[in-house]
Design a protein around this motif. Structure first.
Motif, PDB file in Angstrom:
ATOM      1  N   LYS A 125       0.752  -0.927   0.028  1.00  0.00           N
ATOM      2  CA  LYS A 125      -0.122   0.846  -0.314  1.00  0.00           C
ATOM      3  C   LYS A 125       1.094   1.075  -0.184  1.00  0.00           C
ATOM      4  CE  LYS A 125      -3.790  -2.098   2.000  1.00  0.00           C
ATOM      5  NZ  LYS A 125      -4.375  -2.187   3.431  1.00  0.00           N
ATOM      6  N   ASP A 126       2.095   0.824   0.655  1.00  0.00           N
ATOM      7  CA  ASP A 126       2.694   1.656   0.541  1.00  0.00           C
ATOM      8  C   ASP A 126       3.836   2.045  -0.352  1.00  0.00           C
ATOM      9  OD1 ASP A 126       1.733   2.999   2.691  1.00  0.00           O
ATOM     10  OD2 ASP A 126       3.168   1.221   4.120  1.00  0.00           O
ATOM     11  N   GLU A 127       3.889   1.441  -1.639  1.00  0.00           N
ATOM     12  CA  GLU A 127       4.986   1.540  -2.740  1.00  0.00           C
ATOM     13  C   GLU A 127       4.309   1.890  -3.576  1.00  0.00           C
ATOM     14  OE1 GLU A 127       5.317  -2.140  -4.002  1.00  0.00           O
ATOM     15  OE2 GLU A 127       6.251  -3.153  -2.576  1.00  0.00           O
ATOM     16  N   SER A 128       4.829   2.862  -4.915  1.00  0.00           N
ATOM     17  CA  SER A 128       4.069   3.562  -5.806  1.00  0.00           C
ATOM     18  C   SER A 128       3.538   2.674  -6.521  1.00  0.00           C
ATOM     19  CB  SER A 128       5.818   4.549  -7.042  1.00  0.00           C
ATOM     20  OG  SER A 128       6.386   4.863  -5.795  1.00  0.00           O
ATOM     21  N   PRO A 129       2.313   3.222  -7.341  1.00  0.00           N
ATOM     22  CA  PRO A 129       0.990   2.417  -7.460  1.00  0.00           C
ATOM     23  C   PRO A 129       1.569   2.286  -9.257  1.00  0.00           C
ATOM     24  CG  PRO A 129       0.762   4.501  -8.093  1.00  0.00           C
ATOM     25  CD  PRO A 129       1.584   4.453  -7.616  1.00  0.00           C
ATOM     26  N   GLU A 130       1.724   0.828  -9.793  1.00  0.00           N
ATOM     27  CA  GLU A 130       1.714   0.124 -11.058  1.00  0.00           C
ATOM     28  C   GLU A 130       0.420   0.589 -12.096  1.00  0.00           C
ATOM     29  OE1 GLU A 130       1.993  -3.997 -10.491  1.00  0.00           O
ATOM     30  OE2 GLU A 130       3.901  -4.030  -9.856  1.00  0.00           O
ATOM     31  N   GLN A 131       0.703   0.304 -13.117  1.00  0.00           N
ATOM     32  CA  GLN A 131      -0.183   0.824 -13.881  1.00  0.00           C
ATOM     33  C   GLN A 131      -2.005   0.050 -13.727  1.00  0.00           C
ATOM     34  OE1 GLN A 131      -2.049   2.619 -16.177  1.00  0.00           O
ATOM     35  NE2 GLN A 131      -0.496   1.421 -18.370  1.00  0.00           N
ATOM     36  N   ASP A 132      -2.741   1.174 -13.555  1.00  0.00           N
ATOM     37  CA  ASP A 132      -4.345   0.497 -12.989  1.00  0.00           C
ATOM     38  C   ASP A 132      -5.279  -0.219 -14.043  1.00  0.00           C
ATOM     39  OD1 ASP A 132      -6.211   0.052 -11.527  1.00  0.00           O
ATOM     40  OD2 ASP A 132      -6.508   2.492 -10.986  1.00  0.00           O
ATOM     41  N   TRP A 133      -5.031  -1.009 -14.027  1.00  0.00           N
ATOM     42  CA  TRP A 133      -5.728  -1.340 -15.474  1.00  0.00           C
ATOM     43  C   TRP A 133      -7.321  -1.525 -15.291  1.00  0.00           C
ATOM     44  CZ3 TRP A 133      -4.130  -0.246 -19.807  1.00  0.00           C
ATOM     45  CH2 TRP A 133      -2.756  -1.182 -20.045  1.00  0.00           C
ATOM     46  N   THR A 134      -7.600  -1.255 -14.165  1.00  0.00           N
ATOM     47  CA  THR A 134      -9.442  -0.748 -13.684  1.00  0.00           C
ATOM     48  C   THR A 134      -9.270   0.640 -14.531  1.00  0.00           C
ATOM     49  OG1 THR A 134      -9.415   0.058 -11.514  1.00  0.00           O
ATOM     50  CG2 THR A 134      -9.283  -2.664 -12.248  1.00  0.00           C
ATOM     51  N   THR A 135      -9.166   1.415 -14.145  1.00  0.00           N
ATOM     52  CA  THR A 135      -9.443   2.440 -15.095  1.00  0.00           C
ATOM     53  C   THR A 135      -8.959   2.765 -16.601  1.00  0.00           C
ATOM     54  OG1 THR A 135      -7.844   3.245 -13.974  1.00  0.00           O
ATOM     55  CG2 THR A 135      -9.107   3.038 -12.931  1.00  0.00           C
ATOM     56  N   ARG A 136      -7.899   1.870 -17.085  1.00  0.00           N
ATOM     57  CA  ARG A 136      -7.878   2.248 -18.565  1.00  0.00           C
ATOM     58  C   ARG A 136      -8.478   2.353 -19.428  1.00  0.00           C
ATOM     59  NH1 ARG A 136      -4.533   6.575 -18.718  1.00  0.00           N
ATOM     60  NH2 ARG A 136      -3.713   5.475 -20.568  1.00  0.00           N
ATOM     61  N   PRO A 137      -8.511   2.605 -20.659  1.00  0.00           N
ATOM     62  CA  PRO A 137      -9.596   2.007 -21.812  1.00  0.00           C
ATOM     63  C   PRO A 137     -10.116   1.002 -21.558  1.00  0.00           C
ATOM     64  CG  PRO A 137      -8.205   4.252 -22.368  1.00  0.00           C
ATOM     65  CD  PRO A 137      -8.221   3.713 -20.845  1.00  0.00           C
ATOM     66  N   ILE A 138     -10.808   0.057 -22.148  1.00  0.00           N
ATOM     67  CA  ILE A 138     -10.823  -1.362 -22.706  1.00  0.00           C
ATOM     68  C   ILE A 138      -9.591  -1.490 -23.728  1.00  0.00           C
ATOM     69  CG2 ILE A 138     -11.885  -3.188 -23.132  1.00  0.00           C
ATOM     70  CD1 ILE A 138     -14.031  -2.847 -21.498  1.00  0.00           C
ATOM     71  N   PRO A 139      -9.756  -0.629 -25.407  1.00  0.00           N
ATOM     72  CA  PRO A 139      -8.933  -1.053 -25.765  1.00  0.00           C
ATOM     73  C   PRO A 139      -7.487  -0.548 -25.127  1.00  0.00           C
ATOM     74  CG  PRO A 139     -10.462   0.481 -26.439  1.00  0.00           C
ATOM     75  CD  PRO A 139     -10.974   0.675 -25.255  1.00  0.00           C
ATOM     76  N   GLU A 140      -7.139  -0.275 -24.706  1.00  0.00           N
ATOM     77  CA  GLU A 140      -5.573  -0.282 -24.303  1.00  0.00           C
ATOM     78  C   GLU A 140      -5.283  -0.808 -23.875  1.00  0.00           C
ATOM     79  OE1 GLU A 140      -2.792   2.427 -21.528  1.00  0.00           O
ATOM     80  OE2 GLU A 140      -4.572   2.830 -22.734  1.00  0.00           O
ATOM     81  N   LEU A 141      -6.351  -1.984 -22.417  1.00  0.00           N
ATOM     82  CA  LEU A 141      -6.111  -2.768 -22.016  1.00  0.00           C
ATOM     83  C   LEU A 141      -6.567  -3.978 -23.061  1.00  0.00           C
ATOM     84  CD1 LEU A 141      -5.716  -4.976 -19.446  1.00  0.00           C
ATOM     85  CD2 LEU A 141      -8.503  -4.904 -19.513  1.00  0.00           C
ATOM     86  N   VAL A 142      -6.871  -4.238 -24.258  1.00  0.00           N
ATOM     87  CA  VAL A 142      -6.865  -5.552 -25.208  1.00  0.00           C
ATOM     88  C   VAL A 142      -5.554  -5.816 -26.113  1.00  0.00           C
ATOM     89  CG1 VAL A 142      -8.293  -6.122 -26.624  1.00  0.00           C
ATOM     90  CG2 VAL A 142      -9.519  -5.771 -25.182  1.00  0.00           C
ATOM     91  N   ASN A 143      -5.415  -4.478 -26.603  1.00  0.00           N
ATOM     92  CA  ASN A 143      -4.072  -4.173 -26.783  1.00  0.00           C
ATOM     93  C   ASN A 143      -2.800  -4.373 -26.099  1.00  0.00           C
ATOM     94  OD1 ASN A 143      -4.818  -3.429 -29.557  1.00  0.00           O
ATOM     95  ND2 ASN A 143      -4.590  -0.898 -28.682  1.00  0.00           N
ATOM     96  N   PRO A 164     -12.527  -7.660 -30.807  1.00  0.00           N
ATOM     97  CA  PRO A 164     -12.336  -6.953 -31.338  1.00  0.00           C
ATOM     98  C   PRO A 164     -14.427  -6.597 -31.473  1.00  0.00           C
ATOM     99  CG  PRO A 164     -12.062  -8.615 -33.033  1.00  0.00           C
ATOM    100  CD  PRO A 164     -11.982  -9.087 -31.354  1.00  0.00           C
ATOM    101  N   MET A 165     -15.375  -7.332 -30.147  1.00  0.00           N
ATOM    102  CA  MET A 165     -16.061  -6.880 -29.915  1.00  0.00           C
ATOM    103  C   MET A 165     -16.081  -6.094 -28.969  1.00  0.00           C
ATOM    104  SD  MET A 165     -18.450 -10.197 -29.929  1.00  0.00           S
ATOM    105  CE  MET A 165     -20.086  -9.847 -29.071  1.00  0.00           C
ATOM    106  N   LEU A 166     -14.914  -6.264 -27.687  1.00  0.00           N
ATOM    107  CA  LEU A 166     -14.707  -5.921 -26.509  1.00  0.00           C
ATOM    108  C   LEU A 166     -14.170  -3.951 -27.138  1.00  0.00           C
ATOM    109  CD1 LEU A 166     -13.538  -8.063 -24.580  1.00  0.00           C
ATOM    110  CD2 LEU A 166     -15.281  -7.429 -24.678  1.00  0.00           C
ATOM    111  N   GLN A 167     -13.250  -4.517 -28.121  1.00  0.00           N
ATOM    112  CA  GLN A 167     -12.099  -2.606 -28.512  1.00  0.00           C
ATOM    113  C   GLN A 167     -13.996  -1.811 -29.515  1.00  0.00           C
ATOM    114  OE1 GLN A 167      -9.959  -4.611 -30.778  1.00  0.00           O
ATOM    115  NE2 GLN A 167      -8.256  -3.822 -29.507  1.00  0.00           N
ATOM    116  N   GLN A 168     -15.034  -2.527 -29.841  1.00  0.00           N
ATOM    117  CA  GLN A 168     -15.998  -1.159 -30.490  1.00  0.00           C
ATOM    118  C   GLN A 168     -16.657  -1.523 -29.322  1.00  0.00           C
ATOM    119  OE1 GLN A 168     -17.001  -3.611 -33.101  1.00  0.00           O
ATOM    120  NE2 GLN A 168     -14.798  -3.669 -34.121  1.00  0.00           N
ATOM    121  N   GLY A 169     -16.430  -1.179 -28.092  1.00  0.00           N
ATOM    122  CA  GLY A 169     -17.768  -1.312 -27.179  1.00  0.00           C
ATOM    123  C   GLY A 169     -19.300  -1.902 -26.949  1.00  0.00           C
ATOM    124  N   ALA A 170     -18.940  -3.407 -27.378  1.00  0.00           N
ATOM    125  CA  ALA A 170     -20.274  -4.314 -26.787  1.00  0.00           C
ATOM    126  C   ALA A 170     -19.501  -5.217 -26.017  1.00  0.00           C
ATOM    127  CB  ALA A 170     -20.348  -4.773 -28.414  1.00  0.00           C
TER     128      ALA A 170
END
Length: 224
Positions: free
Chosen positions: A64-82, A144-150
């Motif tokens: 909890k005291d460390e520097s945060p890593e990439q938070d994939w719970t908030t990044r755009p879904i297409p970015e996570l898919v890539n 492709p479905m997830l990247q298109q918001g479906a």
């Protein structure tokens, strides 16, 4: 025991892995299955492994005291898919053929030794074929479905992918059993040691891969 640590014990491995950056490193250290087995509480997982809770909780609290890593719970879904495609799909396609080649070599040269992982190359070939089929379905249909918001309409494909993830988890367990938890014997040659080192990396990568899909990508897609 503090309220914080008690709360951690009652939280599922998947939730902790999603909410606490760095938790997956701790879980891998103690061989706690946070991907396919991520639905059980930390307390139950520790009991099943007969592990002392104190050192695990101490390491998790320290995160909890460390520097945060990439938070994939908030990044755009297409970015996570890539990210999943580039850091796991492409990587697995490089890992498995080389691991299979080394396994064949070890079995050919050291097949007369009692601790030789006979059958490992065949198991790796099965995993490679199953994983390739799985990834192609994700790349051609689901991603492709997830990247298109479906994502809200992707419940069927997601259920199929999660079922196949369970199969991958069982395949990993077979690799663990064949290799004495990926621990080479004292007199192992360099190829044997490199093989087990690569297998351990594959295990870590595949667990992280499944975790990001099951516990982050798929949940976010269905909730969108």
């Amino acid at each position: 025991m503090t309220t914080s640590t008690q709360s951690l014990l009652q939280t599922s491995l998947g939730e902790i892995a999603t909410q606490l950056a760095g938790a997956t490193r701790v879980f891998r250290q103690y061989k706690l299955d946070f991907c396919c087995g991520g639905g059980i509480s930390l307390e139950e997982a520790l009991q099943r492994k007969q592990l002392d809770a104190e050192p695990v909780l101490k390491q998790l609290e320290a995160l909890k005291d460390e520097s945060p890593e990439q938070d994939w719970t908030t990044r755009p879904i297409p970015e996570l898919v890539n990210y999943i495609y580039n850091h796991f799909h492409l990587v697995h396609r490089e890992q498995l053929p080389e691991l299979r080649r080394m396994a064949r070599r070890v079995e050919t040269v050291h097949g007369d030794k009692s601790d030789c992982p006979l059958g490992l190359a065949d198991q790796l070939e099965i995993l490679e074929n199953e994983l390739e089929s799985h990834m192609q379905k994700e790349e051609s249909i689901l991603f492709p479905m997830l990247q298109q918001g479906a994502g809200a309409h992707a419940g069927g494909p997601i259920q199929v992918m999660m079922h196949e993830h369970n199969d991958h988890g069982e395949a990993l367990q077979r690799l663990v059993e064949l290799t004495n938890d990926m621990t080479p014997p004292a007199d192992a040659c360099n190829t044997w040691r490199a093989l087990y080192l690569g297998l351990d990396q594959l295990r870590n990568d595949l667990m992280e891969h499944i975790h990001l899909e099951n516990n982050v990508l798929f949940r976010r897609a269905l909730a969108a």
